[in-house]
Motif scaffolding. Structure first.
Motif: not given
Length: 90
Positions: A28-29, A33-40
């Protein structure tokens, strides 16, 4: 420009020591720039619901709160959904 406010949120359900999750993040690297990564982290006590649901399936991805894919990145599906959201936001 408040573009970041409109960026889709990609939620990654993960845990420590998850080589498949690391691999998925690498894939996904180029899109980051096109999304916000949120890790759970599903192993945290507050996330037991996700743990019960996904313990055998991580990495699991939700895009803007909707299930998108699991086990590995389906780059075509990801691009299609990302594009759809970007068009809606413009």
């Amino acid at each position: 420009c408040s573009a970041s406010a409109n960026k889709p949120v990609l939620t990654l359900f993960t845990k420590k020591q998850c080589p498949l999750c690391d691999e998925a993040k690498e894939v996904l690297e180029p899109y980051k720039r096109r999304f916000i990564l949120q890790e759970v982290d599903i192993t945290l006590p507050d996330n037991w619901v996700w743990y019960d649901k996904y313990k055998y399936d991580i990495p699991v991805f939700h895009l803007n709160g909707k299930f998108l894919m699991k086990h590995q990145v389906d780059i075509q599906k990801f691009e299609d959904q990302l594009m759809k959201l970007e068009l809606q936001n413009n």
